[in-house]
Design a protein around this motif. Structure first.
Motif, mmCIF file in Angstrom:
data_model
loop_
_atom_site.group_PDB
_atom_site.id
_atom_site.type_symbol
_atom_site.label_atom_id
_atom_site.label_comp_id
_atom_site.label_asym_id
_atom_site.label_seq_id
_atom_site.Cartn_x
_atom_site.Cartn_y
_atom_site.Cartn_z
ATOM 1 N N ASP A 6 27.714 37.175 23.222
ATOM 2 C CA ASP A 6 27.740 38.614 23.501
ATOM 3 C C ASP A 6 27.228 38.798 24.928
ATOM 4 O O ASP A 6 26.019 38.864 25.171
ATOM 5 C CB ASP A 6 26.844 39.361 22.504
ATOM 6 C CG ASP A 6 26.988 40.873 22.585
ATOM 7 O OD1 ASP A 6 27.141 41.381 23.718
ATOM 8 O OD2 ASP A 6 26.931 41.546 21.545
ATOM 9 N N TRP A 8 27.423 41.255 27.108
ATOM 10 C CA TRP A 8 26.762 42.502 27.481
ATOM 11 C C TRP A 8 25.307 42.523 26.999
ATOM 12 O O TRP A 8 24.395 42.826 27.767
ATOM 13 C CB TRP A 8 27.515 43.702 26.923
ATOM 14 C CG TRP A 8 26.911 45.009 27.334
ATOM 15 C CD1 TRP A 8 27.013 45.605 28.563
ATOM 16 C CD2 TRP A 8 26.059 45.857 26.552
ATOM 17 N NE1 TRP A 8 26.282 46.788 28.580
ATOM 18 C CE2 TRP A 8 25.696 46.959 27.368
ATOM 19 C CE3 TRP A 8 25.577 45.793 25.247
ATOM 20 C CZ2 TRP A 8 24.885 47.985 26.908
ATOM 21 C CZ3 TRP A 8 24.757 46.814 24.786
ATOM 22 C CH2 TRP A 8 24.417 47.894 25.607
ATOM 23 N N LYS A 132 20.281 51.261 24.106
ATOM 24 C CA LYS A 132 21.008 52.454 23.647
ATOM 25 C C LYS A 132 21.416 53.345 24.815
ATOM 26 O O LYS A 132 22.516 53.914 24.819
ATOM 27 C CB LYS A 132 20.156 53.242 22.648
ATOM 28 C CG LYS A 132 19.739 52.466 21.418
ATOM 29 C CD LYS A 132 20.901 51.796 20.710
ATOM 30 C CE LYS A 132 21.793 52.773 19.976
ATOM 31 N NZ LYS A 132 22.804 52.077 19.141
ATOM 32 N N TRP A 135 24.327 51.663 26.462
ATOM 33 C CA TRP A 135 25.476 51.752 25.561
ATOM 34 C C TRP A 135 26.193 53.085 25.779
ATOM 35 O O TRP A 135 27.422 53.115 25.954
ATOM 36 C CB TRP A 135 24.971 51.640 24.126
ATOM 37 C CG TRP A 135 26.013 51.549 23.052
ATOM 38 C CD1 TRP A 135 27.231 52.158 23.023
ATOM 39 C CD2 TRP A 135 25.907 50.812 21.832
ATOM 40 N NE1 TRP A 135 27.887 51.861 21.854
ATOM 41 C CE2 TRP A 135 27.104 51.029 21.115
ATOM 42 C CE3 TRP A 135 24.914 50.015 21.277
ATOM 43 C CZ2 TRP A 135 27.312 50.455 19.853
ATOM 44 C CZ3 TRP A 135 25.136 49.454 20.034
ATOM 45 C CH2 TRP A 135 26.317 49.668 19.337
ATOM 46 N N ASN A 138 27.946 53.320 29.158
ATOM 47 C CA ASN A 138 29.178 52.539 29.314
ATOM 48 C C ASN A 138 30.431 53.404 29.223
ATOM 49 O O ASN A 138 31.495 53.021 29.720
ATOM 50 C CB ASN A 138 29.245 51.427 28.268
ATOM 51 C CG ASN A 138 28.450 50.206 28.664
ATOM 52 O OD1 ASN A 138 28.131 50.003 29.833
ATOM 53 N ND2 ASN A 138 28.117 49.373 27.686
ATOM 54 N N TYR A 139 30.320 54.564 28.573
ATOM 55 C CA TYR A 139 31.479 55.463 28.517
ATOM 56 C C TYR A 139 31.921 55.869 29.919
ATOM 57 O O TYR A 139 33.119 55.908 30.222
ATOM 58 C CB TYR A 139 31.150 56.712 27.700
ATOM 59 C CG TYR A 139 32.217 57.778 27.817
ATOM 60 C CD1 TYR A 139 33.423 57.667 27.132
ATOM 61 C CD2 TYR A 139 32.048 58.879 28.662
ATOM 62 C CE1 TYR A 139 34.423 58.625 27.264
ATOM 63 C CE2 TYR A 139 33.036 59.846 28.800
ATOM 64 C CZ TYR A 139 34.224 59.707 28.104
ATOM 65 O OH TYR A 139 35.212 60.648 28.253
ATOM 66 N N HIS A 143 33.920 51.457 29.731
ATOM 67 C CA HIS A 143 33.736 50.256 28.934
ATOM 68 C C HIS A 143 33.428 50.535 27.469
ATOM 69 O O HIS A 143 33.307 49.587 26.683
ATOM 70 C CB HIS A 143 32.609 49.403 29.527
ATOM 71 C CG HIS A 143 32.913 48.879 30.892
ATOM 72 N ND1 HIS A 143 31.964 48.763 31.890
ATOM 73 C CD2 HIS A 143 34.079 48.448 31.442
ATOM 74 C CE1 HIS A 143 32.524 48.286 32.982
ATOM 75 N NE2 HIS A 143 33.798 48.092 32.730
ATOM 76 N N ARG A 144 33.301 51.807 27.084
ATOM 77 C CA ARG A 144 32.954 52.108 25.696
ATOM 78 C C ARG A 144 33.473 53.480 25.321
ATOM 79 O O ARG A 144 33.241 54.463 26.020
ATOM 80 C CB ARG A 144 31.434 52.078 25.507
ATOM 81 C CG ARG A 144 30.980 52.242 24.052
ATOM 82 C CD ARG A 144 31.136 50.947 23.294
ATOM 83 N NE ARG A 144 30.931 51.129 21.866
ATOM 84 C CZ ARG A 144 30.907 50.148 20.979
ATOM 85 N NH1 ARG A 144 31.066 48.894 21.384
ATOM 86 N NH2 ARG A 144 30.736 50.383 19.692
ATOM 87 N N GLY A 145 34.187 53.558 24.207
ATOM 88 C CA GLY A 145 34.619 54.837 23.664
ATOM 89 C C GLY A 145 35.861 55.394 24.335
ATOM 90 O O GLY A 145 36.270 54.964 25.419
ATOM 91 N N ASP A 146 36.466 56.375 23.656
ATOM 92 C CA ASP A 146 37.679 57.026 24.153
ATOM 93 C C ASP A 146 37.427 58.441 24.647
ATOM 94 O O ASP A 146 38.092 58.902 25.576
ATOM 95 C CB ASP A 146 38.739 57.060 23.043
ATOM 96 C CG ASP A 146 39.169 55.661 22.621
ATOM 97 O OD1 ASP A 146 39.578 54.883 23.503
ATOM 98 O OD2 ASP A 146 39.070 55.349 21.416
ATOM 99 N N ILE A 164 35.414 57.008 19.249
ATOM 100 C CA ILE A 164 36.487 56.020 19.331
ATOM 101 C C ILE A 164 37.636 56.540 18.475
ATOM 102 O O ILE A 164 37.421 56.967 17.331
ATOM 103 C CB ILE A 164 36.016 54.648 18.829
ATOM 104 C CG1 ILE A 164 34.911 54.099 19.736
ATOM 105 C CG2 ILE A 164 37.175 53.659 18.754
ATOM 106 C CD1 ILE A 164 34.253 52.839 19.206
ATOM 107 N N ASP A 173 30.904 56.884 17.401
ATOM 108 C CA ASP A 173 30.245 55.674 17.882
ATOM 109 C C ASP A 173 28.764 55.927 18.119
ATOM 110 O O ASP A 173 27.919 55.120 17.737
ATOM 111 C CB ASP A 173 30.923 55.186 19.165
ATOM 112 C CG ASP A 173 30.467 53.809 19.583
ATOM 113 O OD1 ASP A 173 30.373 52.932 18.712
ATOM 114 O OD2 ASP A 173 30.202 53.600 20.778
#
Length: 244
Positions: A6, A8, A132, A135, A138-139, A143-146, A164, A173
């Motif tokens: 992992d 990240w 957290k 995390w 990252n949006y 790099h994270r989520g839509d 997501i 998420d």
């Protein structure tokens, strides 16, 4: 069965982090797990995690024999999309923009305090908070989520919802509300607004921890029902030796 790096989390923790992927195997001996870990990791400090079906009793015993410890139980919940927006005065729900990043990261860092990282005595609360926060951040770097929605009160971000979108499902998420803004129905309005602004989806899916009684009650009040559970195991190895 294999250890998957992992990257990240390794970057965040500054030591090697792996997910133990057991594949389709339902029964693996303690000696097999020990041999894989020792062969792959050698003397490096490391942190290994995996999620396990609670019914896999022999696997759970093999993990515990290798110093894996149960840190929490993940709960999966779902509900049909049912738009019921009744926005209280003074709350603006809107898509997140780049300038929200600092506030969103701070809310995640300071308010998401029931995560598996916080519940692991081998991880400091400071590191758990930074995980957290990053995390959520990252949006903004793609790099994270839509999609992400934020709730704004008096010009300040009071909460956010990271989503997501997959197979006609709206997956929550992350969701967090500033502790000083709770009691204003911000979490509920974020979820209802997601249903309103993202058409064409049938189901909302979310997850929480068994230890997070407040979140579980919140979701159940909104009509989410439990559909699955998984045990979360962590193992810390310091210079080749498992931490007890």
């Amino acid at each position: 069965m294999e250890l998957v790096s992992d990257l990240w989390l390794s970057h965040m923790c500054q030591w090697d982090v792996y997910k133990l992927d057991i594949g389709e195997s339902g029964s693996i001996s303690a000696s097999t797990i020990e041999a894989l870990i020792n062969r792959a990791l050698g003397q490096n400090r490391s942190f290994i995690y995996l999620k396990v079906d609670p019914r896999q009793t022999p696997l759970i015993k093999a993990l515990e024999d290798n110093a894996f410890r149960l840190v929490d139980t993940n709960l999966a919940l779902r509900r049909p999309v049912d738009i019921r927006v009744h926005r209280p005065a003074g709350i603006l729900i809107r898509p997140a923009v780049a300038t929200d990043r600092e506030q969103v990261e701070a809310i995640a860092r300071e308010n998401l305090t029931c995560s598996r990282f916080h519940l692991d005595s081998g991880i400091s609360n400071d590191l758990a908070g930074r995980i957290k926060g990053a995390w959520a951040g990252n949006y903004f770097s793609g790099h994270r989520g839509d999609q992400m929605l934020v709730a704004e009160v008096d010009g300040k971000v009071a909460g956010f919802l990271l989503l997501i979108l997959k197979d006609r499902n709206i997956i929550i998420d992350l969701i967090a509300v500033d502790v000083t803004m709770r009691g204003m129905s911000i979490g509920r309005e974020l979820i209802c607004s997601a249903q309103e602004t993202i058409p064409g989806y049938d189901t909302m899916i979310t997850g929480t921890q068994l230890a997070n009684k407040t979140a579980l009650a919140f979701y159940q009040k909104l009509g989410f029902h439990l559909v699955d559970s998984q045990y979360v195991f962590h193992c810390h190895r310091d210079w080749g030796q498992p931490q007890q």
